[in-house]
Design an enzyme around this catalytic site. Structure first.
Site, mmCIF file in Angstrom:
data_model
loop_
_atom_site.group_PDB
_atom_site.id
_atom_site.type_symbol
_atom_site.label_atom_id
_atom_site.label_comp_id
_atom_site.label_asym_id
_atom_site.label_seq_id
_atom_site.Cartn_x
_atom_site.Cartn_y
_atom_site.Cartn_z
ATOM 1 N N HIS A 36 0.893 8.255 3.172
ATOM 2 C CA HIS A 36 1.600 7.586 4.260
ATOM 3 C C HIS A 36 3.087 7.940 4.311
ATOM 4 O O HIS A 36 3.789 7.485 5.217
ATOM 5 C CB HIS A 36 1.449 6.066 4.126
ATOM 6 C CG HIS A 36 0.019 5.622 4.107
ATOM 7 N ND1 HIS A 36 -0.848 5.844 5.151
ATOM 8 C CD2 HIS A 36 -0.701 4.980 3.156
ATOM 9 C CE1 HIS A 36 -2.035 5.349 4.853
ATOM 10 N NE2 HIS A 36 -1.975 4.830 3.647
ATOM 11 N N ASP A 80 0.861 -1.188 0.000
ATOM 12 C CA ASP A 80 0.000 0.000 0.000
ATOM 13 C C ASP A 80 0.895 1.235 0.000
ATOM 14 O O ASP A 80 1.275 1.748 1.049
ATOM 15 C CB ASP A 80 -0.921 -0.008 1.218
ATOM 16 C CG ASP A 80 -1.885 1.180 1.217
ATOM 17 O OD1 ASP A 80 -1.658 2.135 0.432
ATOM 18 O OD2 ASP A 80 -2.846 1.173 1.990
#
Length: 261
Positions: free
Chosen positions: A176, A171
């Site tokens: 992030h 991911d």
């Protein structure tokens, strides 16, 4: 397809994903496995943590976004469910098939359920997509009810580099790691993956109740607020399997459930 309702029942395809023992070890480290938990981090006696399966199935919600069902940059991972059918091998290939079993109309947003099925697990993502609700569909499940005082509470420290580790499992959304991308969704800095928080909470719960974390049979939770790497959290549990994770700002995962065989 113009309406979110048109995606209900959509088949997202099949995929076979290969992995080596390096990957479940990386997953265990990324959610907080300790050096003395050798059967989580040592290939010679490795047992795979069941939520590792969610990293193998991440392709399915990505396929739905790439197909144009929603604006990828605006969608939020609303909740996750995992049902374990068989233990994952330490390495190998897993064949999966994915579909959209439900699309819910929340008024201001649509929620897509994406189910991934294999011989080893069934996993369901709920994706909250603002700005495309109001299409006349069913509203679907509401928020989970508030819980009483927990039966146990355990602190959970997140690492400053935890999101950087977890994103290596597949991911790689920029929120992030990239401060500019995080600012684009209204966050002051990059956020931890919700699945990293949920997996870490399940690991803490296993230790607390005296279960082996690889014996997990089901896991679910709703992502209520972001977590910033380095934050101190609390994992709260109930004797019936209820699970909640909180920060000093309030719940970050609620409506959680975790069970072990």
């Amino acid at each position: 397809m113009n309406s979110p309702a048109d995606w209900k029942g959509r088949v997202l395809g099949e995929r076979t994903v290969a992995y080596t023992d390096r990957d479940p070890i990386l997953y265990a480290l990324a959610i907080g496995a300790r050096p003395d938990e050798l059967d989580l981090v040592f290939e010679d006696r490795l047992r795979v943590l069941p939520p590792f399966a969610l990293t193998l199935a991440q392709w399915a919600p990505d396929v739905l976004g790439s197909a144009g069902a929603f604006e990828v940059g605006n969608a939020v991972h609303g909740s996750q469910r995992l049902r374990v059918l068989r233990p994952l091998p330490p390495a190998g290939e897993i064949s999966m098939r994915a579909r959209v079993p439900e699309v819910w109309d929340k008024g201001s947003a649509a929620v897509y359920d994406v189910a991934v099925e294999s011989d080893y697990f069934v996993a369901t993502w709920s994706l909250f997509c603002p700005g495309i609700g109001g299409f006349g569909g069913e509203r679907g499940p509401g928020r989970p009810p508030a819980l009483d005082s927990p039966d146990w509470t355990v602190p959970l420290s997140t690492a400053d580099n935890q999101a950087l580790l977890y994103r290596l499992l597949g991911d790689r959304h920029h929120i992030h790691v990239d401060p500019a991308a995080a600012a684009g969704i209204g966050q002051p800095r990059p956020i931890l993956h919700g699945l990293a928080t949920l997996g870490a909470g399940a690991l803490v719960a296993a230790r607390q109740v005296g279960a082996h974390p690889a014996d997990l049979t089901s896991l679910e939770g709703r992502f209520a607020a972001p977590v910033f790497p380095g934050e101190e959290l609390r994992v709260e549990g109930w004797s019936d399997g209820g699970l909640r994770i909180t920060s000093e700002r309030g719940p970050v995962v609620d409506g959680g459930r975790v069970h072990f065989g």
